[in-house]
Design a protein around this motif. Structure first.
Motif: not given
Length: 307
Positions: A6-15, A162-166, A196-198
């Motif tokens: 799935h692609v739900i959040s970029l948090k879930d994908l590895s680099p 939501n675009t800036t978050t992504a 989290y992103a920082k």
């Protein structure tokens, strides 16, 4: 049966997973892939509860060009509108579809509920908090244009949406980048997601910052990015919000501060609001290459999920 991804959040994908999708999107964009067999025999549902031009068309054409068949659902087409539970709806769809691309103005939590099964891939085509496939398309465009991601600096002006978050979550996965977000007071990026992103970015010597004062503009930028001020599915609590946003308009004067920068916008655009027409229609703008790459990135996302 092979478990779906799935692609739900970029948090879930590895680099590495993120980079694989970006690189595959570039291969599709540059015509280096023979299309038609990747999703042959698959059936993809396209369920959009909110308006969309680019994302809906991108995923529909991507599925068709890769050999899948498509069923499109509008906001009033499913029996959830007559009282059927989402669990029952999910149980049925997951037994008939191979993938479901979903746009909703709700929390990503509902998509995680959708993904709590092993038959059907779920793709987040935008939720209230995050637009992951937009960031994947943006990073595809940036890497294709510059030939790299490392070392690039981005200036964003406008609402924290939501675009800036992504974008923050996506850029955090790559080394030696920098993005400076300039948002109006009280229209900032979600603090928890930004922090989290920082933290993730710091592990890779990447810098993510947010400011509300344009006096903090950096001395250089490779990319200037904005989004429309009235994000799909949202309203502004302040009656005078336009006065707060006006200083964050991308003007020719601002672009002259960054003479080597290109201009990006996720569209739709409102010329005269977030960007001057002379900027978005000028020679530095790559917004329509960016829009086209949504379709190529969508192919990469669907292929990654279902192969």
């Amino acid at each position: 049966m092979k478990k779906r991804k799935h692609v739900i959040s970029l948090k879930d994908l590895s680099p590495q997973e993120t980079l694989d999708i970006i690189n595959r999107g570039i291969e599709y964009s540059e015509g280096n892939v023979v299309q038609g067999e990747q999703l042959k025999g698959k059936v993809i549902g396209i369920y959009f509860k909110k308006t969309s031009t680019r994302t809906r068309t991108a995923f529909t054409t991507a599925a068709l060009r890769l050999g899948a068949q498509v069923i499109a659902y509008g906001p009033n087409d499913l029996q959830v509108n007559t009282g059927e539970t989402m669990d029952d709806t999910l149980a049925v769809l997951s037994r008939m579809l191979d993938g479901l691309v979903l746009r909703t103005a709700e929390s990503p939590a509902i998509l995680r509920a959708f993904a709590n099964q092993e038959r059907m891939s779920i793709v987040n085509a935008m939720t209230e908090d995050e637009h992951p496939t937009q960031a994947l398309a943006d990073l595809t465009t940036i890497k294709q244009h510059f030939g790299k991601l490392s070392g690039l600096e981005i200036v964003y002006l406008g609402e924290g949406n939501n675009t800036t978050t992504a974008l923050a979550l996506g850029i955090a996965k790559f080394p030696n980048m920098k993005i400076s977000f300039f948002t109006p007071q009280n229209y900032n990026i979600d603090p928890m997601l930004l922090n989290y992103a920082k933290e993730e970015a710091a592990k890779r010597n990447t810098v993510i910052e947010e400011f509300h004062d344009l006096s903090n503009l950096p001395k250089r930028a490779d990319i200037v990015y904005t989004t429309r001020w009235q994000t799909t599915g949202t309203t502004k609590p302040d009656a005078n919000w336009r006065e707060l946003f006006e200083p964050f308009t991308v003007t020719q004067e601002l672009m002259h501060q960054f003479p080597n920068a290109i201009f990006m916008h996720d569209l739709p655009a409102h010329r005269g609001d977030e960007v001057e027409a002379s900027v978005i229609d000028g020679v530095k703008s790559i917004v329509f290459d960016q829009a086209e790459n949504k379709a190529h990135s969508a192919k990469a996302v669907l292929e990654w999920c279902m192969r």
